[in-house]
Design a protein around this motif. Sequence first.
Motif, short mmCIF file in Angstrom:
data_model
loop_
_atom_site.label_atom_id
_atom_site.label_comp_id
_atom_site.label_asym_id
_atom_site.label_seq_id
_atom_site.Cartn_x
_atom_site.Cartn_y
_atom_site.Cartn_z
N GLU A 85 -8.83 8.56 3.90
CA GLU A 85 -9.56 7.41 4.06
C GLU A 85 -10.88 7.72 4.24
N ASP B 261 -7.81 7.05 -0.47
CA ASP B 261 -6.91 5.93 -0.18
C ASP B 261 -8.01 4.56 0.25
N GLY C 280 0.89 -1.30 0.08
CA GLY C 280 -0.14 -0.06 0.06
C GLY C 280 0.78 1.44 -0.07
N THR C 281 1.98 1.31 0.83
CA THR C 281 2.64 2.62 0.92
C THR C 281 3.44 2.80 -0.39
N LYS D 40 -4.19 -4.09 -0.38
CA LYS D 40 -4.82 -5.30 0.58
C LYS D 40 -5.44 -6.09 0.01
N TYR E 56 -4.11 7.09 8.47
CA TYR E 56 -3.10 5.82 8.30
C TYR E 56 -3.00 5.85 6.74
N ILE F 171 -7.39 1.60 0.46
CA ILE F 171 -6.30 0.57 0.73
C ILE F 171 -7.09 -0.44 1.57
N GLN F 172 -7.66 0.21 2.75
CA GLN F 172 -8.15 -0.77 3.42
C GLN F 172 -9.91 -0.66 3.56
C1 LIG Z 1 -5.68 3.02 4.64
C2 LIG Z 1 -4.18 2.34 4.45
N1 LIG Z 1 -3.26 3.04 3.65
C3 LIG Z 1 -2.12 2.61 3.64
C4 LIG Z 1 -1.68 1.65 4.18
C5 LIG Z 1 -0.36 1.08 4.06
O1 LIG Z 1 -0.35 -0.08 3.67
P1 LIG Z 1 0.79 -1.19 3.54
O2 LIG Z 1 0.98 -1.63 5.05
O3 LIG Z 1 0.81 -2.36 2.63
O4 LIG Z 1 2.02 -0.45 3.16
C6 LIG Z 1 -2.58 1.05 5.06
C7 LIG Z 1 -2.11 -0.43 5.67
O5 LIG Z 1 -2.81 -0.77 6.86
C8 LIG Z 1 -3.85 1.39 5.31
O6 LIG Z 1 -4.52 1.04 6.05
#
Ligand SMILES: Cc1ncc(COP(=O)(O)O)c(C=O)c1O
Length: 428
Positions: free
Chosen positions: A203, A236, A111-112, A265, A138, A238-239
Amino acid sequence: MLTQVFETMESNVRSYSRSFPAVFRKAKGTLLYADNGDAYIDFLMGAGALNYGHNNDFIKAQLLEYMAEDYIMQGLDMFTVAKSEFITTFNDLLLKPRGLNYKFQFCGPTGTNAIEAALKLARNYTRRSNVISFMGGYHGLSQGSLALTSNQYNRQVAGVGLHNVTFLPFENNAAGFDSLAYFEMILEDSHSGIEKPAAVILETVQAEGGINVASPEWLAALKGICEKHGILFIADDIQIGCGRSGNFFSFERAGIVPDIVVLSKSLSGYGLPMAMLLFKPELDIWQPGEHNGTFRGYQLAFIGGKAALEFREQTNLDAAVKEKSAYINRFLHEEIKGDDERISIRGLGMMWGIDLSAYDDVLLAKKIAQDCFKKQLIVECVGRHDRVIKLLPPLTVEQDVLDKALTIVRDTIQQHTGKKANLQTSVA
Ligand SMILES: Cc1ncc(COP(=O)(O)O)c(C=O)c1O
């Protein structure tokens, strides 16, 4: 199996294994099996990387078939059949029906790394460096993404200044502060002292920040401000993405179209590493190789990702999530909160939080999560000082397992608070 090898040889940086110190061997659906055979209900789900459960049979079948044929496994960013089918399926099943027109950028598989790519793109496109992020957000722990992440515990080890970010309070913040009015003010006041940002990143439901759900109205208003001032809106997802909100994209409920969407994710469907950006075609100012990475071509992730989208369609997963979400919401309010003013329930889709921060005992949520683990339920604590119990079941959670987990949470909270919710209506 002993945990000694980890305790003596693995770096102190390990984290989840401290809260859940069993040695795991197998997993299926919502269950994790320890080496000694104990079955744990997993409501952490790879921190959101396992929306379709552990070892989902539908997805597994396509992965096994792919491997059995010796199809290509690692392809850098070369053209492959697996990638072509993933893009086509994603476009046909998700983008086209929603009227979305996005370009795909595959990133290094975390994600990062995708957040880093989004930042570079936004900054280079707008030729501005400042970015608006939200308190409680986050976004990862590499240098650019860490600058967007508000938690001081993570920030303090950066070793360098974390610059070019301005934080605003999220909606429904403790001070009742109107962030959107403030945002407009700093954009319009030539004496605000704050650089006009390239982008706003958020998010739509802050996960690690304590399950803070932005309202559709607030999100739409924020998007409106961005449009008015030529600021890019980065979601974002990702989650909270990949179906967890009850729609594939978490912003759908607000009727907005972000300029950039970040996914990772659960994208591969099977817990395999994968991350990508979707962005409006006019933003595609990249020159070849400007955001390279060896593992942008993990073909099994493309296969799993395509299978996951087919699984969603075939099982009508969004509808199932909405139904289960209503069930969880009712249970949490009626059986756990009741009339206890010190408990707040927040959530959306299949991401829920039980906020115990109004209790005097700052460790209450942690103690409850520890006791849940003793009863073989895995839940983590999030939010400021970890005072919110986070429930993250797979979207496919079986009804009997869901009931069992919710009952464990309820009974454990009652044991600690000595208080029974007085609106009891049994659901089990
Ligand atoms: C909303 C969000 N963005 C970015 C990340 C970062 O992802 P990664 O841990 O795969 O680098 C996370 C990880 O928990 C996340 O929840």
